[in-house]
Design an enzyme around this catalytic site. Structure first.
Site, PDB file in Angstrom:
ATOM      1  N   ASP A 145       0.817  -1.177   0.076  1.00 44.15           N
ATOM      2  CA  ASP A 145      -0.093  -0.112   0.120  1.00 44.15           C
ATOM      3  C   ASP A 145       0.954   1.361   0.060  1.00 44.15           C
ATOM      4  OD1 ASP A 145      -2.056   1.551   0.183  1.00 44.15           O
ATOM      5  OD2 ASP A 145      -2.236   1.638   2.516  1.00 44.15           O
TER       6      ASP A 145
ATOM      7  N   GLU B  36      -1.668  -1.764  -4.690  1.00 46.46           N
ATOM      8  CA  GLU B  36      -2.779  -1.022  -4.766  1.00 46.46           C
ATOM      9  C   GLU B  36      -2.672  -0.044  -5.720  1.00 46.46           C
ATOM     10  OE1 GLU B  36      -6.309  -0.666  -1.590  1.00 46.46           O
ATOM     11  OE2 GLU B  36      -4.746   1.063  -1.434  1.00 46.46           O
TER      12      GLU B  36
ATOM     13  N   ASP C 188      -2.347   0.888   7.090  1.00 45.08           N
ATOM     14  CA  ASP C 188      -1.529   0.633   5.965  1.00 45.08           C
ATOM     15  C   ASP C 188      -1.000  -0.927   5.871  1.00 45.08           C
ATOM     16  OD1 ASP C 188      -1.045   3.735   4.703  1.00 45.08           O
ATOM     17  OD2 ASP C 188      -1.134   3.713   6.943  1.00 45.08           O
TER      18      ASP C 188
END
Length: 165
Positions: A7, A67, A140
Site C-alpha cells: 500500500d 494497490e 497501511d
C-alpha cells in the site's frame, strides 16, 4: 506462492507478505516503512526503495501486488503516492518480480466480497483469513495484507480458469 502486498505512500508505505498454500493464507510479515517529512522527496523515496529491496531479498516473493493509485482531491497527495508507487514498481523490476495492480474496489471485493466495504470490515476479514490475534495496528499494514490476499485469490481463480480451458 509468496506474495508481497504493498500500500504505497510517501510518509507511510504498508507492506505485507503472505504465503498461500493449499487454500490457506499465512502472514509471514507485515509492517510499515515510515519516512520523515524532514527528508527531501528523493531521500524519502530512496528509503522506501532500500527497505523494499531488503524485504524482497529476505522473503523472495514470487509476485508483488500493489494497490492502484486512488485519485484523491488533494493533487499533491496523489502525486506523492504515485511517486512511492513508482518506487515499488522499480524495486520489483530490479528483483525481476512480476507486479499486479488492484484498485481499492477490487481488493475489498476479493477480501470481503463487497466492493464498497468499510475499512473495519476489510481489517476484520484480514485478521480472520490470516488467523491473526489482532488487527494490524496500522491501517497501511492491514491494507497491504489485503492487497496480497486479493492477489492470491485472483491468482487462484486465474489458475482455475486456465485449468478449465
Amino acid at each position: 506462492m509468496i506474495v508481497m502486498g504493498v500500500d504505497p505512500g510517501t510518509a507511510i508505505t504498508g507492506v505485507g507478505v503472505v504465503e498461500g498454500r493449499e487454500g490457506k493464507f499465512t502472514a509471514l510479515y507485515y509492517d510499515c516503512i515510515y519516512t520523515s517529512p524532514r527528508l527531501s522527496s528523493s531521500q524519502r523515496l530512496g528509503k522506501i526503495y532500500d527497505q523494499l529491496m531488503d524485504l524482497m531479498e529476505r522473503f523472495s516473493p514470487h509476485q508483488v501486488a500493489v494497490e492502484e493509485l486512488f485519485f484523491n482531491v488533494n493533487v499533491k497527495t496523489a502525486l506523492s503516492v504515485g511517486q512511492a508507487r513508482g518506487v515499488v514498481l522499480l524495486a520489483a523490476e530490479r528483483k525481476n518480480i512480476q507486479v499486479a495492480d488492484y484498485t481499492p474496489l477490487q481488493v475489498k471485493q476479493a477480501v470481503v466480497g463487497y466492493g464498497r466495504a468499510e475499512k473495519r470490515q476489510v481489517q476484520s476479514m484480514v485478521k480472520k483469513l490470516l488467523s491473526l490475534n489482532d488487527v494490524p495496528a496500522v491501517d497501511d499494514a492491514s491494507d497491504a495484507l489485503a492487497v496480497a490476499i486479493c492477489h492470491l485469490n485472483s491468482f487462484k481463480m486465474d489458475s482455475l480458469m486456465k485449468g478449465l480451458s
